[in-house]
Each structure stands twice: as structure tokens, then as C-alpha cells.
Motif scaffolding. Structure first.
Motif, PDB file in Angstrom:
ATOM      1  N   ASP A  38     -37.586  46.210  15.313  1.00 48.33           N
ATOM      2  CA  ASP A  38     -38.175  45.098  16.027  1.00 48.33           C
ATOM      3  C   ASP A  38     -39.148  44.013  15.666  1.00 48.33           C
ATOM      4  OD1 ASP A  38     -40.090  47.181  15.332  1.00 48.33           O
ATOM      5  OD2 ASP A  38     -40.888  47.516  17.060  1.00 48.33           O
ATOM      6  N   PHE A  39     -39.619  44.043  14.561  1.00 48.75           N
ATOM      7  CA  PHE A  39     -40.349  42.874  13.795  1.00 48.75           C
ATOM      8  C   PHE A  39     -39.200  42.046  13.556  1.00 48.75           C
ATOM      9  CE2 PHE A  39     -41.392  40.957   9.923  1.00 48.75           C
ATOM     10  CZ  PHE A  39     -42.581  40.531  10.120  1.00 48.75           C
ATOM     11  N   PHE A  40     -38.045  42.342  12.762  1.00 52.73           N
ATOM     12  CA  PHE A  40     -37.157  41.487  12.308  1.00 52.73           C
ATOM     13  C   PHE A  40     -36.256  40.746  13.475  1.00 52.73           C
ATOM     14  CE2 PHE A  40     -37.789  44.155   8.670  1.00 52.73           C
ATOM     15  CZ  PHE A  40     -37.916  43.160   7.925  1.00 52.73           C
ATOM     16  N   LYS A  41     -36.322  41.603  14.536  1.00 58.46           N
ATOM     17  CA  LYS A  41     -35.559  40.968  15.732  1.00 58.46           C
ATOM     18  C   LYS A  41     -36.479  39.637  16.244  1.00 58.46           C
ATOM     19  CE  LYS A  41     -33.309  40.511  19.641  1.00 58.46           C
ATOM     20  NZ  LYS A  41     -31.710  40.210  19.736  1.00 58.46           N
ATOM     21  N   LYS A  42     -37.837  39.794  16.227  1.00 62.33           N
ATOM     22  CA  LYS A  42     -38.797  38.763  16.646  1.00 62.33           C
ATOM     23  C   LYS A  42     -38.647  37.520  15.547  1.00 62.33           C
ATOM     24  CE  LYS A  42     -42.231  41.597  18.326  1.00 62.33           C
ATOM     25  NZ  LYS A  42     -43.166  42.337  17.858  1.00 62.33           N
ATOM     26  N   PRO A  66     -31.594  31.397   5.705  1.00 66.53           N
ATOM     27  CA  PRO A  66     -30.340  31.964   5.879  1.00 66.53           C
ATOM     28  C   PRO A  66     -29.754  31.755   7.005  1.00 66.53           C
ATOM     29  CG  PRO A  66     -31.986  33.600   5.604  1.00 66.53           C
ATOM     30  CD  PRO A  66     -32.661  32.499   5.643  1.00 66.53           C
ATOM     31  N   SER A  67     -28.356  32.220   7.093  1.00 65.81           N
ATOM     32  CA  SER A  67     -27.763  32.506   8.471  1.00 65.81           C
ATOM     33  C   SER A  67     -27.670  33.756   9.000  1.00 65.81           C
ATOM     34  CB  SER A  67     -26.305  32.005   8.283  1.00 65.81           C
ATOM     35  OG  SER A  67     -26.128  30.751   7.886  1.00 65.81           O
ATOM     36  N   LEU A  68     -27.787  34.737   7.955  1.00 68.60           N
ATOM     37  CA  LEU A  68     -27.679  36.138   8.099  1.00 68.60           C
ATOM     38  C   LEU A  68     -28.676  36.889   7.169  1.00 68.60           C
ATOM     39  CD1 LEU A  68     -25.855  38.348   9.730  1.00 68.60           C
ATOM     40  CD2 LEU A  68     -24.572  38.529   7.611  1.00 68.60           C
ATOM     41  N   LEU A  69     -29.390  37.915   7.920  1.00 80.10           N
ATOM     42  CA  LEU A  69     -30.238  38.646   7.336  1.00 80.10           C
ATOM     43  C   LEU A  69     -29.554  39.981   7.519  1.00 80.10           C
ATOM     44  CD1 LEU A  69     -33.018  39.544   6.148  1.00 80.10           C
ATOM     45  CD2 LEU A  69     -33.633  40.027   8.617  1.00 80.10           C
ATOM     46  N   LYS A 113     -28.822  35.222  12.561  1.00 82.03           N
ATOM     47  CA  LYS A 113     -28.437  36.683  12.786  1.00 82.03           C
ATOM     48  C   LYS A 113     -28.734  37.929  12.024  1.00 82.03           C
ATOM     49  CE  LYS A 113     -25.335  34.505  15.737  1.00 82.03           C
ATOM     50  NZ  LYS A 113     -24.587  33.413  14.997  1.00 82.03           N
ATOM     51  N   ILE A 114     -28.718  38.830  12.596  1.00 80.82           N
ATOM     52  CA  ILE A 114     -29.227  40.390  11.908  1.00 80.82           C
ATOM     53  C   ILE A 114     -27.911  41.320  11.786  1.00 80.82           C
ATOM     54  CG2 ILE A 114     -30.561  42.369  11.947  1.00 80.82           C
ATOM     55  CD1 ILE A 114     -32.873  40.693  12.921  1.00 80.82           C
ATOM     56  N   LEU A 115     -27.732  41.612  10.857  1.00 73.37           N
ATOM     57  CA  LEU A 115     -26.554  42.741  10.402  1.00 73.37           C
ATOM     58  C   LEU A 115     -27.286  44.111   9.864  1.00 73.37           C
ATOM     59  CD1 LEU A 115     -23.630  43.985  10.122  1.00 73.37           C
ATOM     60  CD2 LEU A 115     -23.831  43.051   7.880  1.00 73.37           C
ATOM     61  N   SER A 116     -27.069  45.105  10.780  1.00 70.15           N
ATOM     62  CA  SER A 116     -28.014  46.161  10.236  1.00 70.15           C
ATOM     63  C   SER A 116     -26.803  47.118   9.838  1.00 70.15           C
ATOM     64  CB  SER A 116     -28.726  46.979  11.452  1.00 70.15           C
ATOM     65  OG  SER A 116     -29.548  46.064  11.689  1.00 70.15           O
ATOM     66  N   SER A 119     -30.311  44.090  16.696  1.00 66.86           N
ATOM     67  CA  SER A 119     -29.274  43.471  15.624  1.00 66.86           C
ATOM     68  C   SER A 119     -28.245  42.755  16.545  1.00 66.86           C
ATOM     69  CB  SER A 119     -28.759  44.502  14.868  1.00 66.86           C
ATOM     70  OG  SER A 119     -29.748  45.619  14.424  1.00 66.86           O
ATOM     71  N   ASP A 120     -27.499  41.891  15.852  1.00 63.84           N
ATOM     72  CA  ASP A 120     -26.392  41.176  16.325  1.00 63.84           C
ATOM     73  C   ASP A 120     -25.243  42.222  16.122  1.00 63.84           C
ATOM     74  OD1 ASP A 120     -27.046  38.315  17.262  1.00 63.84           O
ATOM     75  OD2 ASP A 120     -28.096  38.791  15.405  1.00 63.84           O
ATOM     76  N   VAL A 121     -25.046  42.764  15.056  1.00 61.26           N
ATOM     77  CA  VAL A 121     -23.975  43.725  14.739  1.00 61.26           C
ATOM     78  C   VAL A 121     -24.786  44.769  13.809  1.00 61.26           C
ATOM     79  CG1 VAL A 121     -21.880  44.059  13.451  1.00 61.26           C
ATOM     80  CG2 VAL A 121     -22.284  41.991  14.730  1.00 61.26           C
ATOM     81  N   VAL A 122     -24.256  46.118  14.213  1.00 66.08           N
ATOM     82  CA  VAL A 122     -24.542  47.366  13.436  1.00 66.08           C
ATOM     83  C   VAL A 122     -23.243  48.035  12.779  1.00 66.08           C
ATOM     84  CG1 VAL A 122     -25.476  49.780  13.749  1.00 66.08           C
ATOM     85  CG2 VAL A 122     -26.575  47.840  14.992  1.00 66.08           C
TER      86      VAL A 122
END
Ligand code: DSN
Length: 401
Positions: free
Chosen positions: A177-181, A160-163, A189-192, A213-216
Motif C-alpha cells: 500500500d505504501f508503494f502504491k501511494k 524510473p518508469s517501473l518499480l 508503474k509497479i510490477l509485483s 500493482s499494475d501487474v502481478v
């Protein structure tokens, strides 16, 4: 004043008496303070403030610029973030702007599905997010928990492009922290979306995802105890301009100026020792209430809760019927999907219970245990009339003194 206006005032009075007389266990609600309500109903209702501080599309915004800047700074302090946008009308608008800044139309989003605890704007097919993007889901494991390794496998397979992380009915925690790695390794990218737990995060009771995260995104009215609305936070300098333009003019025109003043007051209130103690009590109350249900023989999606809410499985009755019976007796909550639910959204298999509102009323161990027992007694038809007991309890713990 015309007759209709009197009727409206009557309706408002009825609603406010209802709120005082009922126990609210709806996990996405809370009681905003009187000051934030008063400030959010101020003369700024009349002011159009399209644009951002000191860069507006209308004249006469100088005073509002000061307020919006204060709200931005207060939220940055609250969540230790470099950037904050306080203009989203809601959590959905915040998410829409975040998607617009992080990915392109038809890109692939990986999220938890609605039935397992995801939010509508995380890719539900009838929501814009399910329409504009290519959505795939990860699942909870057999213990109804996030399984990091399984999610990593899905990421490798689906690319995916975004989680999206952050949920509406998950009672455990996310290991950000796990998902960042993982996201670094797989270039995603990660959106929380911390809408439910943001109050617990800013108090330091749950790990802050801002650096992972990239964005929260978050709403402001759940555990954060503010007036209704959303905010977007980030420490990623590269995407910040895109987030601002993704929200305005991407998703919204003028912001709701008066609400931004109300949000500012809520952020100030959350930046306090009183608020930290409040959120600690939410966690204590949530654990005690869940324990009471488990003691009475009920099942939850897991045997503990690490936040303000939990699910209770309804086995022999219909959850929608239970919701109605409870409401008649003065207890508000919502029917909810249980992980891997085979039932429909009208009659799902569980009820969801949140403790933020009771805790705002200063209820503690004894009261929440009592309420849990009232609910069990009603479900089991051991006591069919608790309305009076609820009114007496509520009177002892007023919302607005
Ligand atoms: N998804 C809704 C809820 O959790 O109640 C709104 O955030």
C-alpha cells in the motif's frame, strides 16, 4: 522397447527415489500433487493451441478452450484479480510480457539487485531485462530490510518508469500500500513478482498486491505447490490487452497446453481450506527452524522470517562446500548471496532455506527442529554422518503415498 528407453526409465526411477529419500529445503521448489502431474502429462501434449480461448490459430481447440477458461477463472478467484493469463512458460516469460506491456525499450526500471535478493529477470545485466532496459537498483538498509523512505528517495532521484517489488531471498514483507501511494505521486508503474510467496498470498497470510500493482506475476511451483510455469494477473483494465499480446505473440508462440491443465488442477487445490492450513504450517515451520539456527549461534539476514524462507550466514566454511556435504547426507538446499555480499556467486556467504517442501510432506515442529540441528551438527563437524537418520525420517513422511 529399445535399450535406451529402459535406461531412461531407470534414470527416472533413481530420481524419484532420490526425491523420496532426501529432505528438500530449496526455497523455490515444492512437490506438485499426483493429480496435477497426471493431468499435465495428458494427451494435450499433442495439441497446438496458439492464441487465446475461442480465438485460436489452429482448429480442434474447443476442449482446450474450456480448460484454459477454467484455469483463468480459478486463478482469478485465487488471487481476487479481474484478469489472468495462464500461458507463461515460466516466471521470466511472465515478467518479459509484463515489461513489454508497461514500458518501452531503454526505459528505466528500479529493482532490488540480485545480490540483495532480486530475481535474474529483474534487471540482472546478463539477463534480457538488463540488456533491454536501463536498470537501477535500490538497496536493503543496515538491518537488511527494505526501507520505504530510502526507496522513495531513490524513486524521486532516478525517476524510473517501473518499480519492481518481490524477491527471491527476502524474509520480511513488502508494504504494497505504501508503494502504491508513492507510485501515484511519482507517476510510475509497479510490477509485483510474487513467485516465492504466492501460495501465502492466496491463503491470505500475506497482503495481496493485486490492488496495489499494475501487474502481478508469479511462478506456479513454489509455495503455490503447482506444476512448473508462470501466470500474469492484473486489475488494470487499460493495460490488459497489451499484456495478452505482450505474451502472445510478443514472447511466446503456442502455449504448453498440457501444463495449463496441470496449472488448473493446482489452482483448484490451492482454492481450499486444506491449502490454507498447509500454508499456515509453512510459516510455523519456517519460524521454528530459523529460531533453532539462531539458538545454535548462527546469523540470518534478520532475526525473524515472515514467509517460507530465510538465509543463514556461513562464516568459517565455504557455502558451496556446505551445500555439497549436505547433499551427500541427504539434505538439498542452495548456496545464496547474503545482503551486501562481497563474495562471488560460486561461493557466496550464505545458504538459503525454504520450508514448503518439508511442510508438503507433513513435517511439523519436531521434525524441522531436528533437521536444523542436523545441519548445524554437519557444519560444525559434530556429526559427520546423518545420511541414515535422514533416510529414516523421509520414510516416515513420504511425498507420494
Ligand atoms: N530466482 C530463482 C529462485 O529464487 O530460486 C527462481 O525463482
Amino acid at each position: 522397447m529399445n535399450k535406451n528407453f529402459y535406461n531412461f526409465l531407470d534414470l527416472l526411477k533413481i530420481e524419484s527415489i532420490k526425491q523420496e529419500k532426501k529432505i528438500n529445503l530449496i526455497a523455490s521448489e515444492n512437490y506438485a500433487s499426483l493429480s496435477s502431474i497426471i493431468y499435465s502429462s495428458s494427451c494435450f501434449i499433442n495439441k497446438y493451441t496458439e492464441g487465446y480461448p475461442f480465438n485460436r490459430y489452429y482448429s480442434g481447440c474447443k476442449i482446450f478452450d474450456i480448460f484454459e477458461n477454467k484455469a483463468i477463472i480459478e486463478s482469478q478467484v485465487l488471487f481476487s484479480s479481474f484478469f489472468s493469463n495462464v500461458q507463461p512458460h515460466s516466471g521470466t516469460q511472465a515478467n518479459a510480457a509484463a515489461y513489454q506491456s508497461l514500458i518501452n525499450k531503454d526505459d528505466k526500471i528500479l529493482s532490488l539487485d540480485l545480490k540483495s535478493g532480486g530475481h535474474l529477470s529483474h534487471g540482472f545485466k546478463k539477463n534480457f531485462s538488463g540488456n533491454f532496459y536501463n536498470v537501477v537498483n535500490y538497496c536493503l538498509d543496515k538491518n537488511n530490510l527494505l526501507n520505504n523512505n530510502n526507496i522513495e528517495k531513490v524513486i524521486k532521484y532516478e525517476k524510473p518508469s517501473l518499480l519492481i517489488l518481490g524477491y527471491s531471498s527476502y524474509q520480511n514483507i513488502v508494504e504494497w500500500d505504501f508503494f502504491k501511494k508513492i507510485s501515484k505521486k511519482n507517476n510510475i508503474k509497479i510490477l509485483s513478482d510474487i513467485s516465492h510467496i504466492s501460495g501465502l498470498i492466496c491463503s491470505g497470510l500475506i497482503q495481496n498486491p493485486i490492488n496495489f500493482s499494475d501487474v502481478v506475476t508469479t511462478t506456479t511451483h513454489k509455495t503455490l505447490r503447482g506444476i512448473k510455469g508462470g501466470i500474469i494477473l492484473s486489475n488494470n483494465k487499460k493495460i490488459w490487452n497489451k499484456i495478452n499480446s505482450g505474451l502472445f505473440p510478443g514472447q511466446q508462440g503456442g502455449c504448453i497446453s498440457n501444463h495449463i491443465i496441470g496449472k488448473y488442477i493446482s489452482f483448484k487445490e490451492a482454492n481450499s481450506y486444506e491449502f490454507i492450513n498447509y500454508t499456515k504450517q509453512i510459516l510455523i515451520n519456517s519460524k521454528i527452524m530459523l529460531k533453532t539456527f539462531l539458538y545454535r549461534g548462527y546469523n540470518s539476514s534478520s532475526d525473524e522470517t515472515l514467509n517460507h524462507m530465510f538465509l543463514i550466514k556461513i562464516n568459517n566454511e565455504c557455502s558451496s562446500y556446505i551445500e555439497k556435504i549436505l547433499e551427500k547426507n541427504g539434505i538439498l538446499l542452495n548456496k545464496n548471496f547474503f545482503p551486501k555480499d562481497s563474495k562471488s556467486s560460486k561461493k557466496p556467504s550464505a545458504i538459503r532455506i525454504g520450508l514448503s517442501s518439508c511442510t508438503t510432506r507433513k513435517m511439523k515442529n519436531l521434525e524441522v527442529e531436528l533437521i536444523a540441528n542436523y545441519i548445524c551438527d554437519l557444519i560444525e563437524k559434530k556429526n559427520n554422518f546423518i545420511k541414515l537418520d535422514i533416510i529414516i525420517l523421509c520414510k516416515k513422511f513420504p511425498i507420494y503415498k
